[in-house]
Design a protein around this motif. Structure first.
Motif, PDB file in Angstrom:
ATOM      1  N   UNK A 145       0.826  -1.206   0.000  1.00  0.00           N
ATOM      2  CA  UNK A 145       0.000   0.000   0.000  1.00  0.00           C
ATOM      3  C   UNK A 145       0.863   1.260   0.000  1.00  0.00           C
ATOM      4  N   UNK A 146       0.224   2.422  -0.034  1.00  0.00           N
ATOM      5  CA  UNK A 146       0.928   3.703  -0.111  1.00  0.00           C
ATOM      6  C   UNK A 146       1.815   3.948   1.106  1.00  0.00           C
ATOM      7  N   UNK A 147       1.449   3.375   2.263  1.00  0.00           N
ATOM      8  CA  UNK A 147       2.241   3.548   3.475  1.00  0.00           C
ATOM      9  C   UNK A 147       3.430   2.590   3.541  1.00  0.00           C
ATOM     10  N   UNK A 148       3.530   1.678   2.577  1.00  0.00           N
ATOM     11  CA  UNK A 148       4.656   0.758   2.538  1.00  0.00           C
ATOM     12  C   UNK A 148       4.443  -0.535   3.291  1.00  0.00           C
ATOM     13  N   UNK A 149       3.182  -0.928   3.494  1.00  0.00           N
ATOM     14  CA  UNK A 149       2.880  -2.195   4.163  1.00  0.00           C
ATOM     15  C   UNK A 149       2.307  -3.186   3.162  1.00  0.00           C
ATOM     16  N   UNK A 150       2.534  -4.454   3.424  1.00  0.00           N
ATOM     17  CA  UNK A 150       2.064  -5.510   2.537  1.00  0.00           C
ATOM     18  C   UNK A 150       0.562  -5.688   2.710  1.00  0.00           C
ATOM     19  N   UNK A 151      -0.158  -5.669   1.586  1.00  0.00           N
ATOM     20  CA  UNK A 151      -1.619  -5.803   1.566  1.00  0.00           C
ATOM     21  C   UNK A 151      -2.021  -7.272   1.712  1.00  0.00           C
ATOM     22  N   UNK A 152      -1.171  -8.169   1.257  1.00  0.00           N
ATOM     23  CA  UNK A 152      -1.449  -9.602   1.304  1.00  0.00           C
ATOM     24  C   UNK A 152      -0.462 -10.324   0.410  1.00  0.00           C
ATOM     25  N   UNK A 153      -0.796 -11.541   0.087  1.00  0.00           N
ATOM     26  CA  UNK A 153      -0.012 -12.330  -0.863  1.00  0.00           C
ATOM     27  C   UNK A 153      -0.983 -12.994  -1.818  1.00  0.00           C
ATOM     28  N   UNK A 154      -0.636 -12.985  -3.091  1.00  0.00           N
ATOM     29  CA  UNK A 154      -1.375 -13.727  -4.107  1.00  0.00           C
ATOM     30  C   UNK A 154      -0.428 -14.821  -4.578  1.00  0.00           C
ATOM     31  N   UNK A 155      -0.769 -16.066  -4.270  1.00  0.00           N
ATOM     32  CA  UNK A 155       0.129 -17.183  -4.480  1.00  0.00           C
ATOM     33  C   UNK A 155      -0.443 -18.157  -5.495  1.00  0.00           C
ATOM     34  N   UNK A 156       0.399 -18.544  -6.422  1.00  0.00           N
ATOM     35  CA  UNK A 156       0.067 -19.553  -7.422  1.00  0.00           C
ATOM     36  C   UNK A 156       1.196 -20.563  -7.402  1.00  0.00           C
ATOM     37  N   UNK A 157       0.870 -21.851  -7.308  1.00  0.00           N
ATOM     38  CA  UNK A 157       1.933 -22.849  -7.334  1.00  0.00           C
ATOM     39  C   UNK A 157       1.513 -24.064  -8.137  1.00  0.00           C
ATOM     40  N   UNK A 158       2.520 -24.846  -8.486  1.00  0.00           N
ATOM     41  CA  UNK A 158       2.358 -25.977  -9.381  1.00  0.00           C
ATOM     42  C   UNK A 158       1.828 -27.228  -8.703  1.00  0.00           C
ATOM     43  N   UNK A 159       1.768 -27.218  -7.389  1.00  0.00           N
ATOM     44  CA  UNK A 159       1.627 -28.467  -6.662  1.00  0.00           C
ATOM     45  C   UNK A 159       3.016 -29.050  -6.515  1.00  0.00           C
ATOM     46  N   UNK A 160       3.175 -30.071  -5.697  1.00  0.00           N
ATOM     47  CA  UNK A 160       4.523 -30.598  -5.463  1.00  0.00           C
ATOM     48  C   UNK A 160       5.188 -31.103  -6.742  1.00  0.00           C
ATOM     49  N   UNK A 161       6.420 -30.678  -6.939  1.00  0.00           N
ATOM     50  CA  UNK A 161       7.235 -31.219  -8.029  1.00  0.00           C
ATOM     51  C   UNK A 161       8.224 -32.240  -7.479  1.00  0.00           C
ATOM     52  N   UNK A 162       8.380 -32.242  -6.154  1.00  0.00           N
ATOM     53  CA  UNK A 162       9.229 -33.236  -5.498  1.00  0.00           C
ATOM     54  C   UNK A 162       8.736 -33.418  -4.072  1.00  0.00           C
ATOM     55  N   UNK A 163       8.628 -34.661  -3.658  1.00  0.00           N
ATOM     56  CA  UNK A 163       8.378 -35.026  -2.260  1.00  0.00           C
ATOM     57  C   UNK A 163       9.404 -36.104  -1.955  1.00  0.00           C
ATOM     58  N   UNK A 164      10.358 -35.741  -1.090  1.00  0.00           N
ATOM     59  CA  UNK A 164      11.462 -36.675  -0.828  1.00  0.00           C
ATOM     60  C   UNK A 164      11.652 -36.859   0.664  1.00  0.00           C
ATOM     61  N   UNK A 165      11.595 -38.101   1.093  1.00  0.00           N
ATOM     62  CA  UNK A 165      11.852 -38.446   2.484  1.00  0.00           C
ATOM     63  C   UNK A 165      13.321 -38.191   2.780  1.00  0.00           C
ATOM     64  N   UNK A 166      13.586 -37.515   3.901  1.00  0.00           N
ATOM     65  CA  UNK A 166      14.952 -37.171   4.269  1.00  0.00           C
ATOM     66  C   UNK A 166      15.460 -38.079   5.382  1.00  0.00           C
ATOM     67  N   UNK A 167      16.737 -38.399   5.309  1.00  0.00           N
ATOM     68  CA  UNK A 167      17.358 -39.097   6.432  1.00  0.00           C
ATOM     69  C   UNK A 167      17.672 -38.065   7.515  1.00  0.00           C
ATOM     70  N   UNK A 168      17.847 -38.536   8.736  1.00  0.00           N
ATOM     71  CA  UNK A 168      18.146 -37.614   9.835  1.00  0.00           C
ATOM     72  C   UNK A 168      19.420 -36.827   9.543  1.00  0.00           C
ATOM     73  N   UNK A 169      20.397 -37.467   8.926  1.00  0.00           N
ATOM     74  CA  UNK A 169      21.671 -36.807   8.621  1.00  0.00           C
ATOM     75  C   UNK A 169      21.531 -35.665   7.612  1.00  0.00           C
ATOM     76  N   UNK A 170      20.481 -35.688   6.814  1.00  0.00           N
ATOM     77  CA  UNK A 170      20.266 -34.619   5.828  1.00  0.00           C
ATOM     78  C   UNK A 170      19.601 -33.385   6.428  1.00  0.00           C
ATOM     79  N   UNK A 171      19.021 -33.519   7.601  1.00  0.00           N
ATOM     80  CA  UNK A 171      18.272 -32.409   8.197  1.00  0.00           C
ATOM     81  C   UNK A 171      19.209 -31.296   8.641  1.00  0.00           C
ATOM     82  N   UNK A 172      18.877 -30.043   8.294  1.00  0.00           N
ATOM     83  CA  UNK A 172      19.705 -28.915   8.751  1.00  0.00           C
ATOM     84  C   UNK A 172      19.626 -28.774  10.276  1.00  0.00           C
ATOM     85  N   UNK A 173      20.694 -28.272  10.841  1.00  0.00           N
ATOM     86  CA  UNK A 173      20.782 -28.070  12.290  1.00  0.00           C
ATOM     87  C   UNK A 173      19.580 -27.291  12.823  1.00  0.00           C
ATOM     88  N   UNK A 174      19.162 -26.227  12.127  1.00  0.00           N
ATOM     89  CA  UNK A 174      18.036 -25.392  12.589  1.00  0.00           C
ATOM     90  C   UNK A 174      16.752 -26.214  12.696  1.00  0.00           C
TER      91      UNK A 174
END
Length: 183
Positions: A145-174
């Motif tokens: 908006x004119x005050x510099x705040x986000x009005x919302x989000x308009x999101x379009x996506x493809x649906x999943x292009x990848x779903x991959x089970x991760x091993x514990x070792x692949x998980x990031x520390x965070x």
């Protein structure tokens, strides 16, 4: 190489900001960067400070708008996002457009989901006790908006292009600290 690198989410925006001289474009970029960084922490109050008093989100899935509406609806959406522990993500952008009233971002959203949460929201995972990397091709419009705040989000996506089970070792520390504290 990390499964996801959260700082890539705002990297292209910061690069554009560094060479942008138009003050309004700088303002529009800065608020979207602040929003992205608050989402990564996650900082619910910081997220909400980037938004207008009555934001409207439009998430288009299968021809339906399923995005949250109004302050309470959007706050509840983000509270659920924080609670889901799915905020370890990377929006790897390959397209960025900026004008006086909007930022448009497009790229691959890669996000780590606890399997139980992924199953709860309808993603086809085989093991609810596992963790998954889920990737989408996504286009987001960030109207400001004119005050510099986000009005919302308009999101379009493809649906999943990848779903991959991760091993514990692949998980990031965070992610491990968030989902498996004390491990």
């Amino acid at each position: 190489m990390a499964i996801v690198e959260p700082t890539n989410t705002w990297k292209l925006l910061e690069e554009r900001l560094a060479v942008t001289v138009n003050e309004r474009h700088r303002q529009v970029l800065e608020i979207v960067i602040a929003h992205m960084k608050a989402e990564a922490v996650p900082d619910l109050d910081g997220l909400m400070k980037t938004l207008v008093p009555e934001p409207n989100y439009h998430f288009w899935q299968f021809g339906q708008d399923v995005g949250p509406k109004g302050w309470d609806g959007v706050r509840d959406y983000y509270a659920a996002f924080v609670a889901s522990k799915s905020n370890i993500l990377e929006f790897d952008l390959d397209r960025l457009l900026v004008d006086d009233n909007c930022v448009v971002t497009e790229g691959y959203l890669r996000q780590i989901y606890p399997g139980a949460y992924a199953a709860q929201i309808g993603l086809p995972v085989e093991d609810p006790a596992a963790d998954y990397l889920i990737s989408f091709r996504q286009l987001l419009l960030w109207p400001v908006d004119a005050a510099g705040l986000i009005v919302g989000e308009d999101s379009y996506h493809s649906g999943p292009v990848e779903i991959r089970k991760l091993s514990f070792d692949e998980l990031p520390r965070e992610y491990v600290e968030l989902v498996y504290p004390g491990v």
